[in-house]
Motif scaffolding. Structure first.
Motif, mmCIF file in Angstrom:
data_model
loop_
_atom_site.group_PDB
_atom_site.id
_atom_site.type_symbol
_atom_site.label_atom_id
_atom_site.label_comp_id
_atom_site.label_asym_id
_atom_site.label_seq_id
_atom_site.Cartn_x
_atom_site.Cartn_y
_atom_site.Cartn_z
ATOM 1 N N THR A 68 0.837 -1.198 0.000
ATOM 2 C CA THR A 68 0.000 0.000 0.000
ATOM 3 C C THR A 68 0.873 1.249 0.000
ATOM 4 O OG1 THR A 68 -1.689 -1.211 1.218
ATOM 5 C CG2 THR A 68 -1.863 1.189 1.209
ATOM 6 N N ALA A 69 1.920 1.228 0.827
ATOM 7 C CA ALA A 69 2.840 2.366 0.843
ATOM 8 C C ALA A 69 3.516 2.526 -0.516
ATOM 9 C CB ALA A 69 3.882 2.167 1.940
ATOM 10 N N ALA A 70 3.876 1.403 -1.151
ATOM 11 C CA ALA A 70 4.543 1.466 -2.451
ATOM 12 C C ALA A 70 3.631 2.089 -3.511
ATOM 13 C CB ALA A 70 4.969 0.058 -2.876
ATOM 14 N N ARG A 71 2.327 1.812 -3.367
ATOM 15 C CA ARG A 71 1.378 2.331 -4.363
ATOM 16 C C ARG A 71 0.991 3.771 -4.119
ATOM 17 N NH1 ARG A 71 -3.372 0.694 -3.835
ATOM 18 N NH2 ARG A 71 -3.217 -0.676 -2.035
ATOM 19 N N THR A 72 1.064 4.231 -2.853
ATOM 20 C CA THR A 72 0.440 5.510 -2.518
ATOM 21 C C THR A 72 1.414 6.621 -2.157
ATOM 22 O OG1 THR A 72 0.215 4.787 -0.207
ATOM 23 C CG2 THR A 72 -1.651 4.370 -1.674
ATOM 24 N N CYS A 73 2.617 6.266 -1.633
ATOM 25 C CA CYS A 73 3.490 7.324 -1.114
ATOM 26 C C CYS A 73 3.924 8.310 -2.196
ATOM 27 C CB CYS A 73 4.709 6.708 -0.448
ATOM 28 S SG CYS A 73 4.309 5.969 1.149
ATOM 29 N N GLN A 92 4.709 4.145 -8.723
ATOM 30 C CA GLN A 92 4.691 3.020 -7.787
ATOM 31 C C GLN A 92 6.117 2.585 -7.509
ATOM 32 O OE1 GLN A 92 2.139 -0.215 -8.703
ATOM 33 N NE2 GLN A 92 0.367 1.076 -9.196
ATOM 34 N N LEU A 93 6.462 2.539 -6.226
ATOM 35 C CA LEU A 93 7.782 2.055 -5.851
ATOM 36 C C LEU A 93 7.821 0.537 -5.943
ATOM 37 C CD1 LEU A 93 8.485 4.115 -2.601
ATOM 38 C CD2 LEU A 93 9.401 4.536 -4.888
ATOM 39 N N PRO A 94 8.979 -0.036 -6.301
ATOM 40 C CA PRO A 94 9.111 -1.487 -6.131
ATOM 41 C C PRO A 94 8.981 -1.825 -4.654
ATOM 42 C CG PRO A 94 10.908 -0.590 -7.457
ATOM 43 C CD PRO A 94 10.190 0.560 -6.880
ATOM 44 N N ILE A 95 8.285 -2.905 -4.352
ATOM 45 C CA ILE A 95 8.009 -3.219 -2.949
ATOM 46 C C ILE A 95 9.290 -3.521 -2.178
ATOM 47 C CG2 ILE A 95 7.611 -5.696 -3.296
ATOM 48 C CD1 ILE A 95 5.293 -5.363 -1.237
ATOM 49 N N GLY A 96 10.298 -4.024 -2.872
ATOM 50 C CA GLY A 96 11.559 -4.288 -2.190
ATOM 51 C C GLY A 96 12.196 -3.023 -1.648
ATOM 52 N N VAL A 97 11.944 -1.894 -2.277
ATOM 53 C CA VAL A 97 12.468 -0.617 -1.780
ATOM 54 C C VAL A 97 11.801 -0.272 -0.449
ATOM 55 C CG1 VAL A 97 12.574 1.861 -2.240
ATOM 56 C CG2 VAL A 97 13.023 0.234 -4.086
#
Lengths: 263, 361
Positions: B321-326, B331-336
């Motif tokens: 959710t943070a990766a999609r919204t921040c 969209q950030l890669p979730i690994g980041v």
């Protein structure tokens, strides 16, 4: 007289090397056999070999069974161990740690039963650990931690107990508690005890027979009066020993330097 | 029966370290499940554009399903569900690796398994690129799985050759293998076309991508693996407890530690390989979640296994959710995100362990 543990010309191997050799001992049911020697003499290694955790040469039988071929589950129902090093990666509570001693009596996927928990609680009470039962094992004192590991070994309900330096680092009062408990376990429950000790006085008090190890080799085996005589102790530890007697008391052996300091 | 009084004064100070309060496992699982459902549904309405529950509900009843419902279900809900499945497996694997290695700082990637799985994926992408005669989508799953298995086999071979079955040596061997696999990966970067390098780099940062990954076969297979792994490891939870005591202690309590460690290592490595195949290597989730669960609920694996699965699912859904919204619409890669959360957490853990060691000294 039932023999619970017998070793003849036993050698214990670490890799290709013999770290312990020429050991002969026989322990009867309800007996107490001491293993004594200086640091690095192979006492703990011998215990590892006796319970099948290291390969051995020679004859070895624990309750009539060869430990290496018996399987760990079966050995865990025959021999319980109070280790010298009290290591744990994660801090279980005292009660959780003692309860783990019931594991050999349950299949891996089987939960502990009410009788297991009752047994653990009874042992916690018996060893005076009730005030700290809910505490993490890394938060209790050294003496209490030793009792926790002894309680875990007792929870296994095995006929044989291997105690690796059970009184190391304990104050005299706690030492006396443990010694009295060991004597009661033998006399009232018929448990057979093999104990590794540094303390000559305790060895004389507890043990029916003693094996003396030096540099991995058996120096002597026999009754304490013979094995723990001053001349043999000097050969074992490399210091002179003097017998000190007080009226009406059992004679005590002390290293000569300590005796000279007293006088 | 003689009772022995403790030689220490009683009662103990209330400030003395007590184990975590013992709420029943079923009650804890219910709480975690409730939290998971709340996060799953709540986070599904967060994103780069506004989707309200009312709009989704209205669209659901439309004859063709409605755009809002399709967006919500396909782009968010299924993606979150997928992230939860991935997070659950990572939490489970982290728990098992920490028990295997007797180290609360261990995580699934420390043994080089993810490096090997990543290398397998890169090998497939480079040697059998899309459009080539031998390409099949199944290779994208087989490559990482085969890599994970090969990495495990190599680790076990190194351990057997050197007699290095103890945890510190396994960790060291894993670190060396990770470096080797990383170097081989750089070889692919050098030789592969730029387009493939970019795609691979993005994949290496973790990929919870609804369009590319949330296909029914991937999600179904992950859920099956999660169920099998969860049931299997839960059944052997006590063996994990015994293994965490040390090799000699585990043996004295009836376990064959070496055989058990190898079996668990293979099972956990397969699970790790599968999740890397599905979502790329996602670090730190397997470290953070078991550690938090252990701190809250104690080290017993009968609790750790189920709660780390549920906790891992919640953690990764929150990270997704943070990766999609921040930085929406990017969209950030979730690994980041997991690295930004987990990295400082790892440093904090190192700091607290070091301070603990100093205070004992």
């Amino acid at each position: 007289m039932e023999t619970m543990l017998e070793a003849r010309s036993l050698s214990v191997l670490r890799g290709a090397a013999e770290t312990c050799s020429g050991v002969n001992l026989r322990v009867r049911r309800g007996g107490c056999h001491g293993i004594i020697g200086p640091n690095g003499s192979g006492k703990s290694t011998l215990l590892l070999g006796l319970r099948g955790l290291l390969p051995t040469r020679g004859d070895l039988a624990v309750a009539g069974i060869a430990p290496r071929s018996a399987g760990r589950a079966r050995m865990a129902r025959l021999v319980a161990v109070m280790p010298q090093r009290m290591e744990f990666a994660f801090p279980f509570t005292v009660e959780e740690m003692v309860l783990l001693g019931r594991s050999p009596h349950r299949r891996p996927w089987e939960a502990f039963r009410a009788e297991d928990r009752a047994r653990a609680r009874a042992l916690i009470e018996r060893l005076g650990l009730a005030p700290v039962a809910g505490m993490r094992v890394d938060a209790v004192s050294g003496g209490e931690r030793r009792k926790v590991f002894l309680a875990r070994a007792l929870a296994q309900d095995t006929p044989l107990l291997f105690l690796d330096e059970p009184t190391a680092g304990l104050d005299p009062a706690v030492q006396e508690e443990l010694v009295a408990l060991i004597e009661e376990l033998r006399q009232s429950e018929g448990r057979t005890v093999v104990v590794v000790l540094h303390d000559v006085r305790l060895a004389r008090r507890l043990c029916e027979r003693v094996t003396a190890l030096r540099a991995g080799v058996e120096l002597a085996e026999g009754v304490p009066e013979r094995v723990l005589a001053p001349d043999l102790l000097e050969a074992l530890f490399g210091v002179r020993w003097v017998e000190f007697s007080a009226a009406g008391r059992t004679p005590v052996l002390l290293p000569a330097a300590a005796e000279e300091k007293r006088s | 029966m003689t009772s022995y009084k403790s030689s220490l004064p009683e009662p103990r100070s209330p400030n003395a370290a007590r184990g975590p309060a013992g709420a029943g496992l079923d009650r804890l699982c219910c709480c975690y499940l409730l939290a998971l459902v709340v996060v799953l549904f709540g986070a599904s309405f967060l994103g780069s554009y506004r989707l309200t529950p009312a709009a989704v509900w209205d669209a659901f009843w439309q004859p063709d399903g409605g755009r809002a419902y399709a967006d919500w279900f396909d782009l968010r809900f299924r993606r979150l569900f997928f992230a939860g499945a991935v997070g659950g497996i990572l939490g489970l694997c982290g728990t098992v690796f920490q028990a295997l290695l007797r180290n609360p700082l261990a995580e699934p990637y420390i043994l080089g398994i993810s490096g090997a799985a990543s290398l397998g994926s890169m090998a497939v992408r480079f040697l059998l690129p899309a459009g080539s005669a031998l390409f099949a989508e199944g290779w994208l799953t087989i490559g990482p799985l085969a890599g994970a298995l090969a990495g495990t086999a190599l680790l076990l071979a190194v351990a057997r050759w050197g007699g290095l079955y103890d945890p510190p040596s396994l960790i060291l061997a894993g670190a060396v293998l990770t470096a080797i696999f990383g170097a081989l990966g750089l070889l692919f970067y050098t030789l592969a076309p730029e387009r493939q390098v970019v795609a691979t780099l993005l994949w290496l940062m973790g990929n919870i991508n609804a369009e590319a990954m949330v296909g029914t076969p991937h999600l179904r297979n992950l859920l099956l693996l999660l169920a099998a792994g969860g049931v299997g490891f839960f059944a052997f939870a006590r063996h994990l407890d015994l293994l965490s005591l040390g090799e000699e202690e585990a043996a004295d309590l009836g376990v064959s530690p070496r055989a058990l460690r190898v079996a668990l290592l293979i099972a956990a490595s397969l699970l790790t390989g599968a999740v890397v195949a599905a979502a790329g290597p996602i670090g730190f989730a397997g470290l953070v979640v078991p550690h938090i669960v252990r701190t809250l609920h104690g080290p017993g694996h009968d609790r750790l296994v189920p709660l780390s699965i549920l906790g891992g699912a919640i953690f990764l859904m929150l990270c997704d959710t943070a990766a999609r919204t921040c930085f929406a619409p990017h969209q950030l890669p979730i690994g980041v995100v997991t690295a930004l959360v987990g990295g400082p957490f790892f440093l904090f853990l190192l700091g607290t362990r070091r301070r603990g060691a100093l205070s004992v000294a």
